[in-house]
Enzyme design. Structure first.
Site, PDB file in Angstrom:
ATOM      1  N   CYS A   3       0.856  -1.192   0.000  1.00 31.53           N
ATOM      2  CA  CYS A   3       0.000   0.000   0.000  1.00 31.53           C
ATOM      3  C   CYS A   3       0.891   1.242   0.000  1.00 31.53           C
ATOM      4  O   CYS A   3       1.713   1.432   0.898  1.00 31.53           O
ATOM      5  CB  CYS A   3      -0.910  -0.004   1.224  1.00 31.53           C
ATOM      6  SG  CYS A   3      -1.757   1.561   1.482  1.00 31.53           S
ATOM      7  N   HIS A  45      -3.865   1.286   8.440  1.00 30.51           N
ATOM      8  CA  HIS A  45      -4.452   1.016   7.124  1.00 30.51           C
ATOM      9  C   HIS A  45      -5.956   0.801   7.225  1.00 30.51           C
ATOM     10  O   HIS A  45      -6.412  -0.164   7.832  1.00 30.51           O
ATOM     11  CB  HIS A  45      -3.799  -0.205   6.468  1.00 30.51           C
ATOM     12  CG  HIS A  45      -4.342  -0.470   5.089  1.00 30.51           C
ATOM     13  ND1 HIS A  45      -3.862   0.181   3.979  1.00 30.51           N
ATOM     14  CD2 HIS A  45      -5.353  -1.264   4.660  1.00 30.51           C
ATOM     15  CE1 HIS A  45      -4.542  -0.213   2.910  1.00 30.51           C
ATOM     16  NE2 HIS A  45      -5.458  -1.093   3.302  1.00 30.51           N
ATOM     17  N   ASN A  86     -13.015  10.296  -1.491  1.00 27.43           N
ATOM     18  CA  ASN A  86     -13.536   9.467  -2.575  1.00 27.43           C
ATOM     19  C   ASN A  86     -13.618   8.034  -2.076  1.00 27.43           C
ATOM     20  O   ASN A  86     -12.624   7.485  -1.597  1.00 27.43           O
ATOM     21  CB  ASN A  86     -12.617   9.540  -3.796  1.00 27.43           C
ATOM     22  CG  ASN A  86     -12.602  10.923  -4.411  1.00 27.43           C
ATOM     23  OD1 ASN A  86     -13.644  11.568  -4.524  1.00 27.43           O
ATOM     24  ND2 ASN A  86     -11.422  11.387  -4.805  1.00 27.43           N
ATOM     25  N   HIS A  99      -8.103   8.435   2.809  1.00 28.23           N
ATOM     26  CA  HIS A  99      -7.492   9.769   2.842  1.00 28.23           C
ATOM     27  C   HIS A  99      -8.553  10.829   2.618  1.00 28.23           C
ATOM     28  O   HIS A  99      -9.509  10.622   1.877  1.00 28.23           O
ATOM     29  CB  HIS A  99      -6.372   9.900   1.807  1.00 28.23           C
ATOM     30  CG  HIS A  99      -6.768   9.496   0.424  1.00 28.23           C
ATOM     31  ND1 HIS A  99      -6.860   8.169   0.040  1.00 28.23           N
ATOM     32  CD2 HIS A  99      -7.104  10.217  -0.665  1.00 28.23           C
ATOM     33  CE1 HIS A  99      -7.230   8.105  -1.228  1.00 28.23           C
ATOM     34  NE2 HIS A  99      -7.397   9.329  -1.683  1.00 28.23           N
ATOM     35  N   HIS A 101      -8.916  14.600   1.129  1.00 25.32           N
ATOM     36  CA  HIS A 101      -8.290  15.681   0.359  1.00 25.32           C
ATOM     37  C   HIS A 101      -8.696  17.001   0.997  1.00 25.32           C
ATOM     38  O   HIS A 101      -9.892  17.246   1.210  1.00 25.32           O
ATOM     39  CB  HIS A 101      -8.799  15.706  -1.085  1.00 25.32           C
ATOM     40  CG  HIS A 101      -8.506  14.473  -1.883  1.00 25.32           C
ATOM     41  ND1 HIS A 101      -7.516  14.435  -2.837  1.00 25.32           N
ATOM     42  CD2 HIS A 101      -9.078  13.244  -1.890  1.00 25.32           C
ATOM     43  CE1 HIS A 101      -7.506  13.225  -3.407  1.00 25.32           C
ATOM     44  NE2 HIS A 101      -8.438  12.485  -2.851  1.00 25.32           N
TER      45      HIS A 101
END
Ligand code: 5GP
Ligand code: ZN
Length: 114
Positions: A3, A45, A86, A99, A101
């Site tokens: 990853c 993760h 997303n 994540h 943004h």
């Protein structure tokens, strides 16, 4: 696990760090879509928004507070910014390590499908 953001979190792949604490890392996006484009990730993760569990509620809160710090550090607290996650194919998720943004530093376009 293979990853890319785990490797960034571990320092194996370099990144331009904006903010870090015990559980969260923020760094500049490699292909900025705005004047300010920072990614905020949990060091743990989590593949996507679908993977969040009740045991992770504190971490979710930390990410949100980290986003506030990143806004401050990148100078967009007052001018404004947008937080985006997303999730999955239709949203265009490319990296399957959760994540957020943070986009700002300019007027952002409308939030509509295309
Ligand atoms: P997604 O479409 O999954 O929400 O967004 C992934 C983002 O990660 C993209 O904006 C892309 O530019 C960024 N990205 C992908 N690989 C790297 C990398 O190795 N380093 C950095 N800093 N950003 C990356
Ligand atoms: Zn990962």
């Amino acid at each position: 696990m293979d990853c890319i953001f785990c490797k960034i979190a571990q320092g194996i792949i370099p990144s331009k760090k904006v903010y870090e604490n015990e559980h969260v890392l923020a760094f500049h996006d490699i292909q900025p879509a705005a004047e300010v484009h920072t990614l905020i990730i949990p060091k743990k993760h989590i593949a996507s928004h679908n993977e969040w569990d009740t045991v992770d509620v504190a971490l979710l809160g930390e990410l949100m507070l980290a986003a506030k710090e990143v806004a401050k550090i990148t100078g967009v607290t007052e001018s404004g910014y947008r937080l985006i996650n997303n999730c999955g194919a239709d949203a265009g998720q490319v990296v399957f390590h959760y994540h957020i943004h943070l986009l700002g530093g300019q007027t952002l376009g409308g939030l509509v499908p295309n």
